[in-house]
Design an enzyme around this catalytic site. Structure first.
Site, short mmCIF file in Angstrom:
data_model
loop_
_atom_site.label_atom_id
_atom_site.label_comp_id
_atom_site.label_asym_id
_atom_site.label_seq_id
_atom_site.Cartn_x
_atom_site.Cartn_y
_atom_site.Cartn_z
N MET A 162 -7.49 4.01 10.02
CA MET A 162 -6.75 2.87 9.46
C MET A 162 -5.65 2.39 10.42
O MET A 162 -5.48 2.96 11.49
CB MET A 162 -6.14 3.26 8.12
N ASN B 223 5.44 -4.27 6.07
CA ASN B 223 5.71 -5.61 6.60
C ASN B 223 5.88 -6.71 5.55
O ASN B 223 6.88 -7.43 5.55
CB ASN B 223 4.61 -5.99 7.57
N ASP C 9 0.82 2.79 9.03
CA ASP C 9 0.46 2.01 10.23
C ASP C 9 1.52 2.09 11.33
O ASP C 9 1.22 1.79 12.48
CB ASP C 9 0.24 0.53 9.87
N GLY D 38 0.85 -1.19 0.00
CA GLY D 38 0.00 0.00 0.00
C GLY D 38 0.88 1.24 0.00
O GLY D 38 1.90 1.27 0.67
O1 F6P Z 1 -1.01 -0.79 5.47
C1 F6P Z 1 -1.58 0.41 5.10
C2 F6P Z 1 -3.07 0.29 5.00
O2 F6P Z 1 -3.59 1.53 4.60
C3 F6P Z 1 -3.76 -0.21 6.27
O3 F6P Z 1 -3.89 0.79 7.23
C4 F6P Z 1 -5.05 -0.72 5.71
O4 F6P Z 1 -5.60 -1.71 6.54
C5 F6P Z 1 -4.64 -1.29 4.39
O5 F6P Z 1 -3.43 -0.67 4.03
C6 F6P Z 1 -5.62 -1.08 3.28
O6 F6P Z 1 -5.19 -1.79 2.19
P1 F6P Z 1 -5.71 -1.59 0.71
O7 F6P Z 1 -5.21 -0.28 0.22
O8 F6P Z 1 -5.14 -2.74 -0.03
O9 F6P Z 1 -7.21 -1.60 0.79
#
Ligand code: F6P
Length: 357
Positions: free
Chosen positions: A178, A112, A136, A11
């Site tokens: 988030m 991660n 995060d 992300g």
């Molecule tokens: O890891 C960053 C993050 O924005 C998290 O806070 C959230 O749970 C996740 O990515 C959302 O993922 P995506 O953009 O794949 O929906």
């Protein structure tokens, strides 16, 4: 001559461009003969040989821009050893593309999952230097990740805006923040935004305690209550379930997210008007805040320095207010979480903030 590959994976977040610029500026300014390649859309670019050469012009004017000019994608670590739909061995393909370009090292920016794959590539013999990105702030080995402070600003703005309307209408408002399974973003935005109740995954909540807090506020003349709820917040009862039991329970889950469940329960038990706001991906968007611009530039330039010295296998992180190099094997696969007994949680409690525990 040094040949360097670069990619951003997972992300996105603010300050990815600023961090890459930091690496590039350090290396281009060193006077070293260098070729730099950018792999497009994360590991996907490295797997499928989708790249382009980068010049100093690519890094000009990007300090303030959110997103990543290389693009990003999620390439789940769990599937990295599985062949793709055409039978391609992804790890082998990444190695081949690295060797074809005769790279000296890969600069990998990610969170991660990205770090697990980066460490895997290291064990496969590739030279890797990584940088810690994620809103995060859940990456092991660094006190802070870039993107985090910018996201705190946005989530705080959301809570600030909700405050005025909540006060006008005397409502209970939930702002869902988030952070995946970790509560740093909610905790910090919650304190900064003056939330009355903060719910984070690390401190499972009891709905009765939440209702008591709301009613107490009401009795004391505060007609509105603001809850900052992490998207990964979990009730005490659910936290006791095994992974399997929890998965089973979630199959019949009828709410869009935990905030809606909490809202329904508060409404049902108190009759108060409850509203939910989900700022969602706005928290990852827009320009990096000044803190993140400085922070990412610092980490980027230190990564550049490591590469120039030929020191590989490290994440450039931040510990006790110093930029440090952390061995990748110490970072990969570990989650950094809020300690329920950390001083910031204790201080928030001293302020009268309820964690619903
Ligand atoms: O890891 C960053 C993050 O924005 C998290 O806070 C959230 O749970 C996740 O990515 C959302 O993922 P995506 O953009 O794949 O929906």
């Amino acid at each position: 001559m040094k040949r360097i590959g670069m990619l951003t994976s997972g992300g996105d977040c603010q300050a990815l461009n600023a961090a890459m610029r930091g690496v590039a500026k350090c290396i281009f300014h060193s006077g070293e003969d260098v070729e730099m390649y950018g792999f497009l859309e994360g590991y996907r670019g490295l797997i499928y040989g989708n790249f382009r050469m980068l010049t100093p012009a690519d890094f000009s004017g990007v300090l303030t821009k959110g997103g990543t000019f290389l693009g990003s994608s999620r390439t789940p670590f769990k599937q990295i050893r599985e062949p793709d739909e055409n039978g391609l061995d992804k790890v082998e393909a990444m190695k081949q593309n690295y060797y074809k370009l005769r790279l000296d090292c890969l600069v990998i920016l990610g969170g991660n999952g990205t770090h697990k794959t980066a460490n895997l590539l290291r064990t496969e013999g590739l030279n890797v230097v990584t940088l810690p990105k994620t809103i995060d702030n859940d990456l092991w080995g660094t006190d802070m990740t870039f993107g985090f402070q910018s996201a705190v600003n946005i989530a705080t703005d959301a809570i600030d805006c909700i405050h005025t309307t909540a006060a006008s209408h005397g409502r209970v408002f939930i702002v869902e923040v988030m952070g995946h399974k970790v509560g740093y973003l909610t905790l910090n935005a919650g304190i900064a935004g003056g939330a009355d109740i903060i719910l984070i995954p690390e401190i499972p909540y009891d709905i009765k305690k939440i209702i008591t807090k709301i009613e107490e506020r009401n009795k004391n003349g505060s007609k509105f209550t603001i809850l900052a709820v992490a998207e990964g917040a979990i009730s005490k009862a659910d936290a006791k379930l095994s992974k399997k039991e929890y998965k089973e329970k979630m199959k019949n889950y009828k709410y869009p997210s935990v905030s809606y469940e909490i809202a329904a329960k508060i409404q049902e038990k108190t009759g108060y008007d409850v509203r939910v706001t989900v700022p969602g991906h706005t928290q990852r968007g827009g320009s990096p805040c000044p803190y993140d611009r400085v922070f990412a530039s610092r980490l980027g330039s230190e990564a550049g320095k490591l590469i120039l010295k030929g020191e590989y296998g490290f994440m450039v992180g931040y510990k006790n207010r110093e930029v440090v190099k952390v061995p990748l094997e110490e970072v990969a696969g570990k989650l950094k979480m809020v300690a329920p007994d950390s001083s910031i949680v204790k201080e928030a409690k001293l302020l009268g903030i309820s964690f619903g525990d």
